[in-house]
Structure formats: C-alpha cells, structure tokens
Design an enzyme around this catalytic site. Structure first.
Site, PDB file in Angstrom:
ATOM      1  N   CYS A 186     -13.330  18.185  38.336  1.00 55.10           N
ATOM      2  CA  CYS A 186     -13.558  16.847  37.792  1.00 55.10           C
ATOM      3  C   CYS A 186     -12.606  15.856  38.461  1.00 55.10           C
ATOM      4  O   CYS A 186     -11.642  16.236  39.140  1.00 55.10           O
ATOM      5  CB  CYS A 186     -13.347  16.838  36.278  1.00 55.10           C
ATOM      6  SG  CYS A 186     -11.626  17.014  35.764  1.00 55.10           S
ATOM      7  N   HIS A 220      -7.587  25.447  37.230  1.00 56.64           N
ATOM      8  CA  HIS A 220      -7.955  26.828  36.892  1.00 56.64           C
ATOM      9  C   HIS A 220      -8.737  27.447  38.055  1.00 56.64           C
ATOM     10  O   HIS A 220      -9.944  27.714  37.957  1.00 56.64           O
ATOM     11  CB  HIS A 220      -8.787  26.853  35.608  1.00 56.64           C
ATOM     12  CG  HIS A 220      -8.065  26.328  34.415  1.00 56.64           C
ATOM     13  ND1 HIS A 220      -6.883  26.871  33.964  1.00 56.64           N
ATOM     14  CD2 HIS A 220      -8.343  25.295  33.571  1.00 56.64           C
ATOM     15  CE1 HIS A 220      -6.466  26.203  32.901  1.00 56.64           C
ATOM     16  NE2 HIS A 220      -7.335  25.248  32.643  1.00 56.64           N
ATOM     17  N   CYS A 270      -5.083  12.648  33.092  1.00 54.01           N
ATOM     18  CA  CYS A 270      -6.382  12.035  33.388  1.00 54.01           C
ATOM     19  C   CYS A 270      -6.497  10.705  32.639  1.00 54.01           C
ATOM     20  O   CYS A 270      -6.170  10.624  31.451  1.00 54.01           O
ATOM     21  CB  CYS A 270      -7.496  12.981  32.942  1.00 54.01           C
ATOM     22  SG  CYS A 270      -9.148  12.253  33.037  1.00 54.01           S
ATOM     23  N   HIS A 322      -4.984  24.436  22.967  1.00 49.94           N
ATOM     24  CA  HIS A 322      -5.306  23.948  24.310  1.00 49.94           C
ATOM     25  C   HIS A 322      -4.343  22.818  24.685  1.00 49.94           C
ATOM     26  O   HIS A 322      -3.965  22.003  23.844  1.00 49.94           O
ATOM     27  CB  HIS A 322      -6.751  23.445  24.351  1.00 49.94           C
ATOM     28  CG  HIS A 322      -7.235  23.076  25.716  1.00 49.94           C
ATOM     29  ND1 HIS A 322      -6.977  21.853  26.276  1.00 49.94           N
ATOM     30  CD2 HIS A 322      -7.956  23.762  26.636  1.00 49.94           C
ATOM     31  CE1 HIS A 322      -7.515  21.799  27.489  1.00 49.94           C
ATOM     32  NE2 HIS A 322      -8.116  22.951  27.726  1.00 49.94           N
ATOM     33  N   GLU A 355      -4.636  20.006  26.302  1.00 47.64           N
ATOM     34  CA  GLU A 355      -5.065  18.642  25.985  1.00 47.64           C
ATOM     35  C   GLU A 355      -4.952  18.361  24.490  1.00 47.64           C
ATOM     36  O   GLU A 355      -4.486  17.294  24.080  1.00 47.64           O
ATOM     37  CB  GLU A 355      -6.511  18.400  26.432  1.00 47.64           C
ATOM     38  CG  GLU A 355      -6.990  16.988  26.135  1.00 47.64           C
ATOM     39  CD  GLU A 355      -8.468  16.769  26.367  1.00 47.64           C
ATOM     40  OE1 GLU A 355      -9.072  15.936  25.659  1.00 47.64           O
ATOM     41  OE2 GLU A 355      -9.040  17.422  27.268  1.00 47.64           O
ATOM     42  N   THR A 411     -11.872  15.981  25.214  1.00 51.48           N
ATOM     43  CA  THR A 411     -12.769  15.364  26.196  1.00 51.48           C
ATOM     44  C   THR A 411     -13.767  16.323  26.837  1.00 51.48           C
ATOM     45  O   THR A 411     -14.795  15.890  27.351  1.00 51.48           O
ATOM     46  CB  THR A 411     -11.967  14.687  27.318  1.00 51.48           C
ATOM     47  OG1 THR A 411     -11.181  15.672  28.008  1.00 51.48           O
ATOM     48  CG2 THR A 411     -11.064  13.598  26.766  1.00 51.48           C
ATOM     49  N   CYS A 458     -15.643  13.116  27.683  1.00 54.37           N
ATOM     50  CA  CYS A 458     -15.689  12.531  29.022  1.00 54.37           C
ATOM     51  C   CYS A 458     -17.146  12.368  29.463  1.00 54.37           C
ATOM     52  O   CYS A 458     -17.935  13.309  29.377  1.00 54.37           O
ATOM     53  CB  CYS A 458     -14.935  13.430  30.000  1.00 54.37           C
ATOM     54  SG  CYS A 458     -15.086  12.942  31.721  1.00 54.37           S
ATOM     55  N   SER A 487     -10.334  28.325  31.895  1.00 56.28           N
ATOM     56  CA  SER A 487     -10.848  26.962  31.818  1.00 56.28           C
ATOM     57  C   SER A 487     -11.706  26.751  30.578  1.00 56.28           C
ATOM     58  O   SER A 487     -12.781  27.340  30.443  1.00 56.28           O
ATOM     59  CB  SER A 487     -11.675  26.629  33.070  1.00 56.28           C
ATOM     60  OG  SER A 487     -12.331  25.388  32.921  1.00 56.28           O
ATOM     61  N   ASN A 507     -13.269  23.964  29.778  1.00 50.61           N
ATOM     62  CA  ASN A 507     -14.456  23.250  30.227  1.00 50.61           C
ATOM     63  C   ASN A 507     -15.449  24.215  30.871  1.00 50.61           C
ATOM     64  O   ASN A 507     -16.660  24.135  30.648  1.00 50.61           O
ATOM     65  CB  ASN A 507     -14.055  22.151  31.216  1.00 50.61           C
ATOM     66  CG  ASN A 507     -15.219  21.255  31.594  1.00 50.61           C
ATOM     67  OD1 ASN A 507     -16.140  21.054  30.818  1.00 50.61           O
ATOM     68  ND2 ASN A 507     -15.178  20.712  32.803  1.00 50.61           N
TER      69      ASN A 507
END
Length: 244
Positions: free
Chosen positions: A13, A41, A100, A133, A135, A177, A209, A237, A239
């Site tokens: 990303c 990752h 980010c 996590h 974030e 996100t 996001c 990861s 995501n």
C-alpha cells in the site's frame, strides 16, 4: 493452455511504500537505522533493507535501552501511541515518523472524539480492530487507553451483555484502517439495532482506508474471473489475512 495474470492492484500500500522510501533515503548515507517493528510484512524485502543497515527492534528492546543518542528510530506506517514517542525521545533517538497519513488522520479523529466525550462528562469509544495490532495500539493510545476494542460482532454482543459496552451513552465508533468494509458495516448495523431508541447517541465514522476498501471489491472480481488464485502475503499481515 495455462495463462497467468498478476492482479494489477496487488503490491504494498502507499503507506508502506512511503516508509520503505524514507528508510532507503536514510540508509543511502550509511550507518544504522532502527525500525520499531517490521517495516513491511515481506521477508525478502526486509532482508534487502537489513543488508543496507536496517535493524528491527520491538517494544521490549526499546524499553531495555539506556542511551540512544546519535541513533535514529523509524516509526513504521502502522503508527504508535504517544507514549512511544516520549520513550524514544527520552532515550535520545532522532525520529523518522512514517505513520501512514490515513492512520495519522484517524489517530487525530479518535483523539478529538475522546476529548469531546470528556467534555460531555460521559461516553465511550469503540474501535473495530485486531486486539494487540500495532495500528490499534496506536489508536487506543490516543485515548490514554480509554477505548473498547472489538474484533467481531460476537465479541461486541458479549461486551454489551456484560456491560462493558453501554447502550445509553454517547458512542463514537471507528475502524482499524485495514479491516473488511463489509464486516464493519454489519457490526455497525448490529450496534444500531441494539441501541434502539438511543441511536441518536451513536456516531459511526467511516475510517477504513479507501485504497483497502477498493482493493476488496477488485480482488473479489479478479478471483471470480480466474480458476485458481495464488495469494502471496506475509503471515503476520493483518491486511493480507483480511484480503485473503
């Protein structure tokens, strides 16, 4: 005949690409750069950066340090809670903040929401995300730890049943996100149902996001157009797991 297509939307990303770029820029000058947590990752990419002088450390390593004057610490795209910056600063680290921009904006929104609730005298902040996590820790840190993290609808319902989540106070809801947009929508709909007449107390923020949300839709279509999908992602990861 076998044909192989690579999803045109695959890859890191924008936030991760930005962090890697800043790390490379620093490492070109030579020397050592500490990264608080894995910058990406992807083992192959990490190995490439390690060869250039990147050193990955964790929170425990940071807390055990005594003096880091002359050293530089990179904050990765996930972001960090305010306490991390205080600790790093007290050790003498120069900080390269690669949080980010999307995460940074979310941190500020949560901080502002928490301040509003404090001024009002009551209320709660709910964050849809993975407990522990990086974030999410950074997001919770904006409230001084005064936020409720739920990973799914079942957990939210358990918290409602045991009183952890109240249905009669102002409630601000945010999402990590990189979570599933569809799952977040279902969770918010369920919370609206539970609050019933008190729905006016509920403020739902759309904080996933846009790049991630768009990737969900496009990846689903890409998968339907092919017979076999090979999904490549780091096991750590969040995501990647959601997309897979």
């Amino acid at each position: 005949m076998l044909t192989v297509d690579i999803d045109s939307n695959s890859g890191f990303c924008a936030g991760v690409i930005r962090a890697i770029g800043k790390a490379e820029e620093f490492l070109k000058e030579g020397g050592r750069l500490y990264s608080l947590g894995a910058i990406v990752h992807n083992d192959a990419e990490l190995s490439r950066l390690v060869a250039q002088g990147l050193v990955t450390i964790d929170k425990e390593d940071l807390e055990e340090m005594v003096d880091a004057r002359g050293e530089t610490l990179l904050i990765r795209a996930h972001g960090e809670p305010p306490q991390t910056y205080e600790t790093a600063g007290s050790l003498g680290f120069k900080i390269i903040d690669c949080t980010c921009p999307v995460v940074l904006k979310l941190q500020q929104r949560i901080k502002n929401a928490h301040e509003r609730l404090i001024e009002g005298g009551q209320g709660q902040i709910i964050i849809f995300g993975k407990i522990g996590h990086a974030e999410v820790l950074g997001l919770v840190g904006q409230t001084g730890g005064d936020a409720i993290v739920v990973e799914n609808i079942m957990m939210m319902e358990e918290f409602i049943e045991n009183g952890t989540i109240r249905l009669d106070v102002p409630t601000e809801v945010f999402s990590q996100t990189t979570k599933s947009p569809a799952e977040y929508s279902k969770l918010c709909e369920r919370l609206e149902e539970e609050m019933g007449r008190n729905r006016s107390l509920l403020n739902i923020h759309r904080t996933i996001c846009s790049q991630v949300a768009t990737r969900h839709e496009k990846l689903a279509k890409f998968a339907l157009d092919h017979d076999i999908i090979i999904f490549v992602s780091g096991k750590a990861s969040s995501n990647g797991k959601v997309l897979c």
